[in-house]
Scaffold this active site. Sequence first.
Site, PDB file in Angstrom:
ATOM      1  N   ARG A 151       0.832  -1.207   0.000  1.00 45.09           N
ATOM      2  CA  ARG A 151       0.000   0.000   0.000  1.00 45.09           C
ATOM      3  C   ARG A 151       0.867   1.258   0.000  1.00 45.09           C
ATOM      4  O   ARG A 151       0.646   2.162   0.800  1.00 45.09           O
ATOM      5  CB  ARG A 151      -0.925   0.025   1.211  1.00 45.09           C
ATOM      6  CG  ARG A 151      -1.980  -1.056   1.155  1.00 45.09           C
ATOM      7  CD  ARG A 151      -3.024  -0.855   2.225  1.00 45.09           C
ATOM      8  NE  ARG A 151      -4.080  -1.858   2.107  1.00 45.09           N
ATOM      9  CZ  ARG A 151      -5.099  -1.971   2.955  1.00 45.09           C
ATOM     10  NH1 ARG A 151      -5.195  -1.149   3.969  1.00 45.09           N
ATOM     11  NH2 ARG A 151      -6.020  -2.883   2.788  1.00 45.09           N
ATOM     12  N   ALA A 152       1.798   1.306  -0.908  1.00 48.21           N
ATOM     13  CA  ALA A 152       2.769   2.405  -0.846  1.00 48.21           C
ATOM     14  C   ALA A 152       2.792   3.235  -2.130  1.00 48.21           C
ATOM     15  O   ALA A 152       3.838   3.376  -2.724  1.00 48.21           O
ATOM     16  CB  ALA A 152       4.165   1.834  -0.562  1.00 48.21           C
TER      17      ALA A 152
END
Length: 374
Positions: A254-255
């Site tokens: 989730r970056a």
Amino acid sequence: MQSADFPDFPHPQADLVMKVFALISAIVAAAPAAYAQHKGVPFGFANTVTGGGSATPSYPTTNAQWILTEMTEGSTTTNCCSDNRTTKCPGGSSAGQLWIQSTCDSGTWQSCTYWNAPRTPLKVASNKSIVGVGTKGVIRGKGLRLNGGVSNVIIQNIHITELNPQFVWGGDAITLDGSDNVWIDNNKFSLIGRQMIVSGWGTGGRVTISDNEFDGKTSWSAGCNGKHYWTMLLIGLKDYYTIAGNWIHDVSGRAPHIGTDYTSSQIVVHAVNNYFQNVDGHAFDVDTNTWMLIEGNYFENVYFIQTVADASNAASPLGYIPEWNRLSGSGAVNSIVSQNALSKLGAYKSNIMWSHWAVANVPANVKAIAGVGK
Ligand SMILES: *[C@@H]1O[C@H](CO)[C@@H](O)[C@H](O)[C@H]1NC(C)=O
Ligand SMILES: *[C@@H]1O[C@H](CO)[C@@H](O)[C@H](O)[C@H]1NC(C)=O
């Protein structure tokens, strides 16, 4: 953080606690209330933000006042869910995270104690600048929440840390849920339970996320690899993000994750000159209802990049040739060019056109300026 299993928070005396609460009240409720006037000029989608402007800053008088008060909000001892994703990390460098939740279908209950304060963030009001002085602007154990139509906020030079990092749902650092015109600049995030920045399901609005350090090193990793999984989750209703010059390191997913299949959602993103380093998972994890221009980013030791736009043929809709993304020891890139996405971004030329760095300079430049005290 020295303690292996629970943060060793200081125990402020009662009068100090009251002062801290008075200070917090001043920050979030009254005007004028800035710690210091912000530095630099906002750019990108939040380029009209002024925050508290030139309002007279109010300063804390001691370092201790920055340390928020777990003692007054207390802790909860209950059962948390331990499942095979989070606590049984075979041969890994991490103890995993427990889940604070009411069901535990695929795991076993385990006794747990977490601080209450990180789970109820401070509400930030409109027209505010929250700006740290030097490297003293550390908020331990409390996040910030911008909701209910809050707009025109600058959060600059603040280190948000120790939000129940042992626990999924332990706390989010910055929440945007019914906000607009927000500049999140030169901050640092570390040891967070859940998301470092999260938006949704309401509107995040126009947001510039610039020159921040997302430090994912943790002893409690959901991915069993010593790296934080929950970096940025951007799934708002009608959002415009500039994500520029950030140092995103030692994270595992989730970056950011951007987009949602929630049908009315519409998210436009310009991600430029970010330095992704040691990402054991997704750098860009892009879902539907998202229009993105990803240019001039440097990926070093990044396992997967799910969606990356190509520079070719982009000059016409954008008005300039975007910078290439560069890989170093990273996973393969699926090159995706969408004229639809380019046209969408091209409609916001004033928000995306400024002088970007050549991608080769990104690691050195980002490390020199990203994070607090810079
Ligand atoms: C975790 O448990 C689920 C079922 O409870 C199983 O399907 C899954 O394969 C297990 N994962 C690992 C990594 O052991
Ligand atoms: C924020 O500033 C704008 C412009 O000055 C003003 O219209 C608005 O009422 C302010 N909002 C709050 C909550 O003070």
